[in-house]
Design an enzyme around this catalytic site. Sequence first.
Site, PDB file in Angstrom:
ATOM      1  N   GLU A 147      48.135  46.401  25.803  1.00 17.91           N
ATOM      2  CA  GLU A 147      47.560  45.105  25.413  1.00 17.91           C
ATOM      3  C   GLU A 147      48.652  44.118  25.034  1.00 17.91           C
ATOM      4  O   GLU A 147      48.570  42.932  25.347  1.00 17.91           O
ATOM      5  CB  GLU A 147      46.587  45.264  24.228  1.00 17.91           C
ATOM      6  N   ASP A 294      41.771  50.511  36.479  1.00 17.96           N
ATOM      7  CA  ASP A 294      41.670  49.205  37.147  1.00 17.96           C
ATOM      8  C   ASP A 294      42.977  48.501  37.483  1.00 17.96           C
ATOM      9  O   ASP A 294      43.361  48.344  38.640  1.00 17.96           O
ATOM     10  CB  ASP A 294      40.753  48.277  36.333  1.00 17.96           C
ATOM     11  N   GLU A 388      28.269  46.419  29.367  1.00 17.37           N
ATOM     12  CA  GLU A 388      29.515  47.187  29.474  1.00 17.37           C
ATOM     13  C   GLU A 388      29.395  48.338  30.466  1.00 17.37           C
ATOM     14  O   GLU A 388      30.363  48.709  31.109  1.00 17.37           O
ATOM     15  CB  GLU A 388      29.924  47.743  28.099  1.00 17.37           C
ATOM     16  N   GLU A 406      35.956  39.331  34.118  1.00 15.57           N
ATOM     17  CA  GLU A 406      36.201  39.892  35.445  1.00 15.57           C
ATOM     18  C   GLU A 406      35.273  39.336  36.528  1.00 15.57           C
ATOM     19  O   GLU A 406      35.698  39.085  37.652  1.00 15.57           O
ATOM     20  CB  GLU A 406      36.062  41.426  35.415  1.00 15.57           C
ATOM     21  N   THR A 492      47.073  40.457  35.231  1.00 19.46           N
ATOM     22  CA  THR A 492      45.737  40.980  34.928  1.00 19.46           C
ATOM     23  C   THR A 492      45.064  40.215  33.797  1.00 19.46           C
ATOM     24  O   THR A 492      43.848  40.249  33.647  1.00 19.46           O
ATOM     25  CB  THR A 492      45.812  42.494  34.604  1.00 19.46           C
TER      26      THR A 492
HETATM   27  C1  DMJ Z   1      41.644  41.819  29.928  1.00 20.27           C
HETATM   28  O1  DMJ Z   1      42.382  41.939  28.764  1.00 20.27           O
HETATM   29  C2  DMJ Z   1      42.444  42.216  31.111  1.00 20.27           C
HETATM   30  O2  DMJ Z   1      41.878  41.669  32.242  1.00 20.27           O
HETATM   31  C3  DMJ Z   1      42.591  43.706  31.246  1.00 20.27           C
HETATM   32  O3  DMJ Z   1      43.190  44.095  32.451  1.00 20.27           O
HETATM   33  C4  DMJ Z   1      41.293  44.447  31.100  1.00 20.27           C
HETATM   34  N1  DMJ Z   1      40.219  43.665  30.674  1.00 20.27           N
HETATM   35  C5  DMJ Z   1      40.376  42.608  29.746  1.00 20.27           C
HETATM   36  C6  DMJ Z   1      39.186  41.690  29.777  1.00 20.27           C
HETATM   37  O4  DMJ Z   1      37.994  42.321  30.018  1.00 20.27           O
END
Ligand code: DMJ
EC number: 3.2.1.113
Length: 933
Positions: A147, A294, A388, A406, A492
């Site tokens: 994160e 993912d 979710e 997303e 991401t």
């Molecule tokens: C985000 O922090 C990023 O996209 C991460 O890859 C996974 N998902 C969260 C948001 O849902």
Amino acid sequence: MSGAGGDRGCGSPVPQRAPWNLVAATAALCLVSATSVWTAGAAPMSREEKQKLGNQVLEMFDHAYGNYMEHAYPADELMPLTCRGRVRGQEPSRGDVDDALGKFSLTLIDSLDTLVVLNKTKEFEDAVRKVLRDVNLDNDVVVSVFETNIRVLGGLLGGHSLAIMLKEKGEYMQWYNDELLQMAKQLGYKLLPAFNTTSGLPYPRINLKFGIRKPEARTGTETDTCTACAGTLILEFAALSRFTGATIFEEYARKALDFLWEKRQRSSNLVGVTINIHTGDWVRKDSGVGAGIDSYYEYLLKAYVLLGDDSFLERFNTHYDAIMRYISQPPLLLDVHIHKPMLNARTWMDALLAFFPGLQVLKGDIRPAIETHEMLYQVIKKHNFLPEAFTTDFRVHWAQHPLRPEFAESTYFLYKATGDPYYLEVGKTLIENLNKYARVPCGFAAMKDVRTGSHEDRMDSFFLAEMFKYLYLLFADKEDIIFDIEDYIFTTEAHLLPLWLSTTNQSISKKNTTSDYTELDDSNFDWTCPNTQILFPNDPLYAQSIREPLKNVVDKSCPRGIIRVEESFRSGAKPPLRARDFMATNPEHLEILKKMGVSLIHLKDGRVQLVQHAIQAASSIDAEDGLRFMQEMIELSSQQQKEQQLPPRAVQIVSHPFFGRVVLTAGPAQFGLDLSKHKETRGFVASSKPYNGCSELTNPEAVMGKIALIQRGQCMFAEKARNIQNAGAIGGIVIDDNEGSSSDTAPLFQMAGDGKDTDDIKIPMLFLFSKEGSIILDAIREYEEVEVLLSDKAKDRDPDMENEEPPSSENDSQNQSAEQITSSSQEVDVVDEESPEEGSSNSHPESSSPADTDNAASFSPSEQNSNPTENQETTILDGECTDLDNQLEEQSETGEDSNPNVSWGKKVQPIDSILADWNEDIEAFEMMEKDEL
Ligand code: DMJ
């Protein structure tokens, strides 16, 4: 999860090993907007309407960002219901979710480049100054490496990328001297100790001040990490290396990726969800494209786009092929086992996989992207947001929705690829739903339960980093953005990194890669790139024609099992038995069970237990059917269990200044008006006297025609209900007397009757924990007249609510009293109120879970078999008492298990290998049961 770069397409049709600048330039042609050629299908959206929606996005961003800056900054996140900052350690721990919070003003950093995309350059300049002035990266806090990388390092690098772009333009940021980059570098060095493992995979957490493994670090003992956690570093780390010339970051990220690649399951080419960072063993062997994996896939493709290194594309294509072969079951994406990829590992999908259609656009595989996106949209239309997790037949599995971006991301990329105005309409719906259901006076609140519309006191930083960017870009024309978005790739977390990095400081490209690719030939790699300019002008209805058959997919679900049924009808073979069709009284079904190696055991209490002995199945196909049957049965049992529990109810404050924006999750009662039957009760609230409601009220005039507030304790719930009903109340809310209790920390329960006939109680009764109850009590103190709606689901905000004359209020600090519950528990247990003789107001009987005592279908391990490795799973079915012969049971206990070889048709498989295989399945199922996002 998030995005891809601009409308940049997949690998390009250039020869392998072409210099990346050429690749970038060519790839940029791959997926261009086709708006100009659209002639039919969804009606085109006018420029005015697009601008209107773009402006709406800007206003929404201001509402979220403004409230964060005003009420939460410098805290990491805004708590939009209580309108204050979330400071780690000062709020009850939420577990892993809190690992994103490092006391480094997370939301501000995550929002930096959004400000520039949204044309708020002045605000960006101010925000950068605040980051430089206020943010400390040296706190004694344990944070998630993943994160911190995607949000903070990515945020600083995105901010730096756009700061230098603005500086070069000559108007803004003229004072800027790479200060954000210096901070990024400082943070990069702080993360490096996490990579001190033999595998090169990083520890999942690190102490910002003390690093890893020192006693004061309080971390470094973990053995496992998720694949996405270890595989989502390369963009930020490579950018940091290339911006600064310090190669170490890119080297470390490459090494981790190389290790994951080496560890892929060689026959399926899939990776599991979690891996041991020391041994490299897969800890969880289920594999999908959502939670836990993912962005590993995302970063392989984007690393190729950003760095121009073919090996990343080769790896991505190999994985993609496996994903499309095993996980993609259009329109579904279902997790499978890495070693048995034909076997589904679960019957539900998580919301994080909604990024995948966007990634497929980047790859250039539009058709499945359209299909999956459409399926997801159908789910959203049903629940307003993507829960979710949801089952293959599109029921809610986990009801929360933390405002994840997303789906908006995929919508944006699909619009870029197809130019189909349908996707603009989808974006419009997302905006409407956010404003209607998630907007609160002090920002936007995550949904606690998409079914009831209740909120959580939570606004994650990714909401600002990603959601507003994608929504704004969806409606923006080129001239609405002050720079060319096509020159950047989205990380991401939707942070922007410039593509020119591919040609800067590239000394370490491939230098340390450990993999060799000799086992792979060119057929593994897809070097072509579907060009939407060719695709869509020929058939402008292309996207629509793919969506059309899926329009009713949510109502008419068709998971894999059904496909299999259809297939077997076609082939003339008997379809496999589905758990939901199974009847223990049907001899034909029992015969099928026997073939599948499933035995049925009658328990003394009348229940029936199912046990699978794989080795007793007639063939490997039957054994696999048996496994699927058992899996379905487990799922069915837990669903039945859930359905037997009453879902939570909602208390919605509808009067000024809340106007329905504050929704509290409440527990139902087993007596009184049943709010589940589309019934609701609306009224002003009044406290009863005595407050515990245990005797005749002394203030009937105050509660007459109102909803009475009563404190929990001292007598039965039903007695309280009768007392307030006799005083003329039209409903009751029991508030927990256990100070500080909240559905955050305690499971909701149903208020039970008093064991007597409760038909005389006609009014609705709901239960609130103390924290939620105090929101209403605070509101009364502040606004005197507080009106609420008791129902099973929060109602859309009635525009009339907002037009009503506000009742007299002492002051207008409307945000202060809005607090919210944050429990993720959807379970509702039954609790009898304490008996009158139990005096203490704080002593409550333990809640009794129906799962403990009920005859409801439940899952339990077999007690009948001494060797658990030979059993699949055991299911206890409610009341399935039959006269079934004992034959099957006897068979299950014969000595056949000791047979060293088992013959399945022609194939003879050594028992050890069979048992090892089944053991892996059992483990995977156990994991699945425990699964969490
Ligand atoms: C985000 O922090 C990023 O996209 C991460 O890859 C996974 N998902 C969260 C948001 O849902």
